[in-house]
Design a protein around this motif. Structure first.
Motif, PDB file in Angstrom:
ATOM      1  N   GLU A   1       0.836  -1.207   0.000  1.00  0.00           N
ATOM      2  CA  GLU A   1       0.000   0.000   0.000  1.00  0.00           C
ATOM      3  C   GLU A   1       0.874   1.262   0.000  1.00  0.00           C
ATOM      4  OE1 GLU A   1      -3.140  -0.595   2.782  1.00  0.00           O
ATOM      5  OE2 GLU A   1      -3.996   1.401   2.498  1.00  0.00           O
ATOM      6  N   ALA A   2       0.455   2.279  -0.754  1.00  0.00           N
ATOM      7  CA  ALA A   2       1.165   3.562  -0.771  1.00  0.00           C
ATOM      8  C   ALA A   2       0.680   4.404   0.404  1.00  0.00           C
ATOM      9  CB  ALA A   2       0.908   4.295  -2.084  1.00  0.00           C
ATOM     10  N   VAL A   3       1.612   4.946   1.159  1.00  0.00           N
ATOM     11  CA  VAL A   3       1.236   5.661   2.384  1.00  0.00           C
ATOM     12  C   VAL A   3       1.943   7.005   2.486  1.00  0.00           C
ATOM     13  CG1 VAL A   3       0.670   3.574   3.699  1.00  0.00           C
ATOM     14  CG2 VAL A   3       3.035   4.437   3.684  1.00  0.00           C
ATOM     15  N   LEU A   4       1.347   7.861   3.347  1.00  0.00           N
ATOM     16  CA  LEU A   4       1.879   9.182   3.642  1.00  0.00           C
ATOM     17  C   LEU A   4       2.393   9.137   5.075  1.00  0.00           C
ATOM     18  CD1 LEU A   4       1.917  12.001   2.224  1.00  0.00           C
ATOM     19  CD2 LEU A   4      -0.280  12.438   3.331  1.00  0.00           C
ATOM     20  N   ILE A   5       3.627   9.591   5.289  1.00  0.00           N
ATOM     21  CA  ILE A   5       4.273   9.467   6.597  1.00  0.00           C
ATOM     22  C   ILE A   5       4.661  10.838   7.115  1.00  0.00           C
ATOM     23  CG2 ILE A   5       6.321   8.571   7.778  1.00  0.00           C
ATOM     24  CD1 ILE A   5       6.298   6.305   5.704  1.00  0.00           C
TER      25      ILE A   5
ATOM     26  N   ILE B   1       7.678   7.636  19.445  1.00  0.00           N
ATOM     27  CA  ILE B   1       7.438   7.377  18.023  1.00  0.00           C
ATOM     28  C   ILE B   1       7.888   8.577  17.214  1.00  0.00           C
ATOM     29  CG2 ILE B   1       5.555   7.136  16.343  1.00  0.00           C
ATOM     30  CD1 ILE B   1       6.027   4.664  17.960  1.00  0.00           C
ATOM     31  N   ASP B   2       8.732   8.367  16.201  1.00  0.00           N
ATOM     32  CA  ASP B   2       9.149   9.488  15.360  1.00  0.00           C
ATOM     33  C   ASP B   2       8.727   9.331  13.905  1.00  0.00           C
ATOM     34  OD1 ASP B   2      10.902   7.594  14.388  1.00  0.00           O
ATOM     35  OD2 ASP B   2      12.715   8.636  14.965  1.00  0.00           O
ATOM     36  N   ALA B   3       7.856   8.372  13.636  1.00  0.00           N
ATOM     37  CA  ALA B   3       7.337   8.196  12.269  1.00  0.00           C
ATOM     38  C   ALA B   3       5.970   7.543  12.356  1.00  0.00           C
ATOM     39  CB  ALA B   3       8.275   7.336  11.430  1.00  0.00           C
ATOM     40  N   LEU B   4       4.989   8.143  11.681  1.00  0.00           N
ATOM     41  CA  LEU B   4       3.591   7.709  11.779  1.00  0.00           C
ATOM     42  C   LEU B   4       2.967   7.734  10.389  1.00  0.00           C
ATOM     43  CD1 LEU B   4       1.169   7.277  13.938  1.00  0.00           C
ATOM     44  CD2 LEU B   4       0.648   9.677  13.457  1.00  0.00           C
ATOM     45  N   ILE B   5       2.249   6.667  10.067  1.00  0.00           N
ATOM     46  CA  ILE B   5       1.468   6.675   8.827  1.00  0.00           C
ATOM     47  C   ILE B   5       0.201   7.492   9.087  1.00  0.00           C
ATOM     48  CG2 ILE B   5       0.130   5.250   7.233  1.00  0.00           C
ATOM     49  CD1 ILE B   5       2.224   3.039   7.640  1.00  0.00           C
ATOM     50  N   ILE B   6       0.005   8.569   8.310  1.00  0.00           N
ATOM     51  CA  ILE B   6      -1.166   9.425   8.558  1.00  0.00           C
ATOM     52  C   ILE B   6      -2.232   9.272   7.477  1.00  0.00           C
ATOM     53  CG2 ILE B   6       0.107  11.142   9.904  1.00  0.00           C
ATOM     54  CD1 ILE B   6       0.105  12.944   7.408  1.00  0.00           C
ATOM     55  N   GLY B   7      -1.907   8.577   6.412  1.00  0.00           N
ATOM     56  CA  GLY B   7      -2.909   8.369   5.377  1.00  0.00           C
ATOM     57  C   GLY B   7      -2.478   7.317   4.379  1.00  0.00           C
ATOM     58  N   SER B   8      -3.469   6.718   3.772  1.00  0.00           N
ATOM     59  CA  SER B   8      -3.222   5.818   2.652  1.00  0.00           C
ATOM     60  C   SER B   8      -3.432   6.650   1.393  1.00  0.00           C
ATOM     61  CB  SER B   8      -4.218   4.658   2.706  1.00  0.00           C
ATOM     62  OG  SER B   8      -4.126   3.887   1.533  1.00  0.00           O
ATOM     63  N   ILE B   9      -2.482   6.610   0.484  1.00  0.00           N
ATOM     64  CA  ILE B   9      -2.578   7.455  -0.709  1.00  0.00           C
ATOM     65  C   ILE B   9      -3.481   6.802  -1.752  1.00  0.00           C
ATOM     66  CG2 ILE B   9      -1.259   8.446  -2.624  1.00  0.00           C
ATOM     67  CD1 ILE B   9       1.089   8.756  -0.700  1.00  0.00           C
ATOM     68  N   ASP B  10      -4.455   7.588  -2.236  1.00  0.00           N
ATOM     69  CA  ASP B  10      -5.366   7.083  -3.265  1.00  0.00           C
ATOM     70  C   ASP B  10      -4.579   6.815  -4.546  1.00  0.00           C
ATOM     71  OD1 ASP B  10      -7.155   7.782  -1.320  1.00  0.00           O
ATOM     72  OD2 ASP B  10      -8.080   9.434  -2.431  1.00  0.00           O
ATOM     73  N   GLU B  11      -4.771   5.633  -5.083  1.00  0.00           N
ATOM     74  CA  GLU B  11      -4.097   5.309  -6.349  1.00  0.00           C
ATOM     75  C   GLU B  11      -5.147   4.942  -7.385  1.00  0.00           C
ATOM     76  OE1 GLU B  11       0.199   3.724  -5.729  1.00  0.00           O
ATOM     77  OE2 GLU B  11      -1.106   2.452  -4.534  1.00  0.00           O
ATOM     78  N   LYS B  12      -4.879   5.389  -8.606  1.00  0.00           N
ATOM     79  CA  LYS B  12      -5.807   5.070  -9.696  1.00  0.00           C
ATOM     80  C   LYS B  12      -5.756   3.564  -9.941  1.00  0.00           C
ATOM     81  CE  LYS B  12      -5.365   9.491 -11.996  1.00  0.00           C
ATOM     82  NZ  LYS B  12      -4.132   9.993 -11.321  1.00  0.00           N
TER      83      LYS B  12
END
Lengths: 80, 80, 80, 80, 80
Positions: B47-51, B68-79
């Motif tokens: 899955e493509a994610v935004l960190i 924690i110094d890194a968090l996934i904040i969203g899944s990137i919408d992919e076509k």
């Protein structure tokens, strides 16, 4: 701060609920590489922008603890 | 923020007690390299994610001082 | 802190309103690359400067939450 | 967070008094390079570890303002 | 934390007034590059030192908001 140029927009439908509204813009950095920055100014593709990074980017949002580590703080004036 | 793609999961049985529950995902970064990010969204491999990185990642956890110094904040919408 | 030399100034007319007054100077870093730093000292082009980065740069401004991640904290004495 | 492997220990007899007790371990990073991290878990040489960086590393110490920017937060499970 | 070796001292007569007293030492980093760190320990040229970076470096100074992002926290013991 660092300089860059807006190259596109990232969409994320499934996201954590403390992510503020506003465009997530992909910015190509003058020093190389790219990052995604939140844009409170309504910048357009191709626009030169000034970006701040780290916890000061999140501090722009005073009502929520925004999980933002990159914020567009200005559009850079360019000679026409 | 930076983009990446989930490549696997890291397990740590012996860990400090303020580490929040949640998957520790290995993410390959679009700009090169990789990091381990906490995932509150239940993302899958590939899955493509935004960190987001730094102290703003930890601020997502309001009841504990999460290291924690890194968090996934969203899944990137992919076509598709 | 890092060392650099002032190479120019950046102007941004359209900017977020918490950006403090003061020159935004472009600084060429001794280690390579460049960044934009806020200058409270009135430095000139060609001047060698000392820069601090991150949230401590913003903490210099006590009345506003300044979205600043790079601040010139001193002019470096150079032999004439 | 980033992954690494413990390669040794650093000793510092003359140090500032807010540096917490605990081993200062040298860690070789999977992405290249190395750093020194405080180890609250008692890790051994050769052990794979998970490291958090920045102010969140210091926040682990609640009674003192620890000048720590890298902390081992877990030992990574490895298949035998 | 990172390791380095003191290579010199930087003098800044014109500086912001919240910069604490103490030597600003130039440190050559083991991983390459160099930075300027505030030295509360009185280290000498050629000495191996341990450096912490970011807001935790500033937190060492409790009475002022020091604009410091790099602090020498220890002298590394070296075999003679």
């Amino acid at each position: 701060m660092i300089r860059g140029r807006v190259t596109g927009r990232v969409w994320s439908s499934r996201r954590i609920d403390t992510l503020p509204n506003g465009a997530l813009l992909e910015v190509s950095l003058d020093g190389g590489g790219s990052l995604i920055a939140l844009d409170p100014l309504g910048c357009n593709e191709g626009e030169a922008v000034l970006i701040t990074q780290g916890s000061v980017a999140a501090a722009y949002f005073t009502k929520i603890k925004a999980p933002i580590d990159a914020l567009i703080i200005g559009s850079i004036d360019e000679k026409n």
